[in-house]
Design a protein around this motif. Structure first.
Motif, mmCIF file in Angstrom:
data_model
loop_
_atom_site.group_PDB
_atom_site.id
_atom_site.type_symbol
_atom_site.label_atom_id
_atom_site.label_comp_id
_atom_site.label_asym_id
_atom_site.label_seq_id
_atom_site.Cartn_x
_atom_site.Cartn_y
_atom_site.Cartn_z
ATOM 1 N N TYR A 116 29.020 49.891 17.642
ATOM 2 C CA TYR A 116 28.153 49.898 18.825
ATOM 3 C C TYR A 116 26.906 50.717 18.569
ATOM 4 O O TYR A 116 26.929 51.699 17.826
ATOM 5 N N LEU A 117 25.804 50.325 19.233
ATOM 6 C CA LEU A 117 24.619 51.164 19.325
ATOM 7 C C LEU A 117 24.437 51.508 20.798
ATOM 8 O O LEU A 117 24.550 50.627 21.670
ATOM 9 N N GLY A 118 24.177 52.791 21.075
ATOM 10 C CA GLY A 118 24.083 53.250 22.454
ATOM 11 C C GLY A 118 22.653 53.557 22.867
ATOM 12 O O GLY A 118 21.877 54.140 22.097
ATOM 13 N N PHE A 119 22.319 53.175 24.099
ATOM 14 C CA PHE A 119 20.954 53.324 24.606
ATOM 15 C C PHE A 119 20.956 53.851 26.037
ATOM 16 O O PHE A 119 21.829 53.525 26.828
ATOM 17 N N ARG A 120 19.939 54.649 26.351
ATOM 18 C CA ARG A 120 19.620 55.031 27.724
ATOM 19 C C ARG A 120 18.108 54.976 27.923
ATOM 20 O O ARG A 120 17.604 54.127 28.638
ATOM 21 N N THR B 14 15.945 59.803 32.193
ATOM 22 C CA THR B 14 16.302 60.170 33.565
ATOM 23 C C THR B 14 15.661 59.216 34.573
ATOM 24 O O THR B 14 15.757 59.425 35.779
ATOM 25 N N GLY B 15 15.023 58.159 34.073
ATOM 26 C CA GLY B 15 14.427 57.147 34.946
ATOM 27 C C GLY B 15 15.472 56.129 35.397
ATOM 28 O O GLY B 15 16.673 56.396 35.378
ATOM 29 N N THR B 16 15.008 54.961 35.812
ATOM 30 C CA THR B 16 15.931 53.938 36.309
ATOM 31 C C THR B 16 16.035 52.781 35.317
ATOM 32 O O THR B 16 15.052 52.417 34.671
ATOM 33 N N LEU B 17 17.230 52.218 35.241
ATOM 34 C CA LEU B 17 17.498 51.112 34.312
ATOM 35 C C LEU B 17 16.612 49.920 34.660
ATOM 36 O O LEU B 17 16.518 49.523 35.820
ATOM 37 N N ASP B 18 15.977 49.370 33.649
ATOM 38 C CA ASP B 18 15.056 48.251 33.819
ATOM 39 C C ASP B 18 15.666 47.014 33.148
ATOM 40 O O ASP B 18 15.813 46.991 31.929
ATOM 41 N N PRO B 19 16.013 45.977 33.933
ATOM 42 C CA PRO B 19 16.646 44.790 33.351
ATOM 43 C C PRO B 19 15.824 44.139 32.238
ATOM 44 O O PRO B 19 16.393 43.575 31.300
ATOM 45 N N VAL B 20 14.487 44.226 32.322
ATOM 46 C CA VAL B 20 13.636 43.619 31.286
ATOM 47 C C VAL B 20 13.821 44.356 29.962
ATOM 48 O O VAL B 20 14.006 43.739 28.903
ATOM 49 N N ARG B 21 13.788 45.683 30.012
ATOM 50 C CA ARG B 21 13.986 46.471 28.779
ATOM 51 C C ARG B 21 15.381 46.276 28.219
ATOM 52 O O ARG B 21 15.572 46.183 27.002
ATOM 53 N N LEU B 22 16.360 46.224 29.105
ATOM 54 C CA LEU B 22 17.737 45.960 28.668
ATOM 55 C C LEU B 22 17.798 44.611 27.954
ATOM 56 O O LEU B 22 18.419 44.479 26.889
ATOM 57 N N GLY B 23 17.119 43.615 28.520
ATOM 58 C CA GLY B 23 17.095 42.287 27.911
ATOM 59 C C GLY B 23 16.459 42.290 26.529
ATOM 60 O O GLY B 23 16.923 41.603 25.612
ATOM 61 N N GLN B 24 15.413 43.112 26.365
ATOM 62 C CA GLN B 24 14.740 43.196 25.059
ATOM 63 C C GLN B 24 15.667 43.809 24.009
ATOM 64 O O GLN B 24 15.741 43.337 22.869
ATOM 65 N N VAL B 25 16.377 44.880 24.387
ATOM 66 C CA VAL B 25 17.305 45.526 23.455
ATOM 67 C C VAL B 25 18.447 44.570 23.112
ATOM 68 O O VAL B 25 18.824 44.421 21.942
ATOM 69 N N HIS B 26 18.985 43.906 24.111
ATOM 70 C CA HIS B 26 20.080 42.960 23.890
ATOM 71 C C HIS B 26 19.657 41.852 22.929
ATOM 72 O O HIS B 26 20.378 41.502 21.990
ATOM 73 N N ALA B 27 18.444 41.321 23.140
ATOM 74 C CA ALA B 27 17.937 40.234 22.286
ATOM 75 C C ALA B 27 17.724 40.724 20.852
ATOM 76 O O ALA B 27 18.064 40.026 19.884
ATOM 77 N N ARG B 28 17.191 41.948 20.696
ATOM 78 C CA ARG B 28 16.922 42.477 19.361
ATOM 79 C C ARG B 28 18.235 42.701 18.594
ATOM 80 O O ARG B 28 18.310 42.449 17.391
ATOM 81 N N LEU B 29 19.261 43.129 19.301
ATOM 82 C CA LEU B 29 20.566 43.329 18.653
ATOM 83 C C LEU B 29 21.160 42.010 18.170
ATOM 84 O O LEU B 29 21.914 41.980 17.198
ATOM 85 N N ARG B 30 20.810 40.927 18.847
ATOM 86 C CA ARG B 30 21.398 39.620 18.506
ATOM 87 C C ARG B 30 20.563 38.852 17.479
ATOM 88 O O ARG B 30 20.949 37.780 17.060
#
Length: 240
Positions: free
Chosen positions: A206-210, A219-235
């Motif tokens: 696993y790779l862990g991200f915040r 300490t900000g708020t989770l952004d679905p767009v950024r999450l999507g970018q990380v998910h896509a890059r991992l794949r």
């Protein structure tokens, strides 16, 4: 050779972010309060609510369709009784993966031994800190105590990301040594989108991200767009 893509661990601060992480394809939803420290913990009531939501996902999606769930025990001094009490508090809520920070200390091995009884009934994940010059000999102790896995993170978020402390070769040695002791592996520590290609080849589970997933840092708020970018890059296909 091609390696299987590592799973995505997404750290979340509340139930709404839990839902965003699940929808965004996180493989482990990790309950953590960055405002309260490196491994800041959720309250007992909040953990119980998170376990209820996670259980409901299982009923809706089936076991295979939901992510795993982990939670940190908070930043604890390396005092065996304190670490064990904190770990047992989290485990009692029903969180299946309990993450325990193991700071560099002469008492670290005693803390690991004190957790062995809990490790026999709950999956424990030890967390080492790259900026504290961790001793990889501790991996053998984790294996003996029955831990399920181990991660490398960073304690001081101002002291640079994981990749500034360890090169991929060293991280690869950590992963290989952890596997030798039957431990699953994770890498975290202010990881950025551009760190992913080099880290995929290391072979961690696993790779862990915040921070990389958030508007306004960890300490900000989770952004679905950024999450999507990380998910896509991992794949993305890797030649490593």
């Amino acid at each position: 050779m091609s390696t299987a893509a590592p799973g995505l661990l997404a750290s979340v601060t509340d139930l709404h972010e839990m839902e965003l992480a699940r929808a965004g394809g996180a493989d482990i939803v990790d309950l953590k309060q960055p405002a309260f420290g490196t491994l800041g913990a959720w309250s007992t009531d909040a953990l119980a609510a998170a376990v209820m939501l996670w259980t409901a996902w299982g009923e809706q999606l089936g076991e295979a369709g939901r992510p795993a769930l982990s939670a940190t025990i908070g930043d604890q001094p390396m005092v065996p009784a304190l670490v064990r009490t904190a770990a047992e508090r989290v485990a009692r809520t029903g969180v299946p993966l309990v993450k325990i920070g193991l700071s560099a200390s002469q008492h670290t091995n005693e803390c690991i031994e004190a957790l062995a009884p809990l490790a026999s009934r709950t999956r424990l994940i030890g967390v080492l800190f790259a900026d504290e010059a961790p001793d990889f000999a501790v991996l053998a102790a984790l294996g003996r105590a029955g831990f399920a896995g181990v991660m490398i993170d960073t304690a001081d978020k101002k002291a640079g990301s994981l990749t500034e402390h360890f090169d991929p070769l060293t991280l690869g040695q950590f992963v290989a040594e952890a596997r030798r002791h039957g431990l699953m592996t994770g890498l975290a520590g202010s990881l950025r989108l551009e760190d992913i290609p080099a880290l995929v080849g290391v072979g961690a589970d696993y790779l862990g991200f915040r921070g990389a997933l958030c508007e306004g840092g960890r300490t900000g708020t989770l952004d679905p767009v950024r999450l999507g970018q990380v998910h896509a890059r991992l794949r993305e296909p890797s030649d490593h």
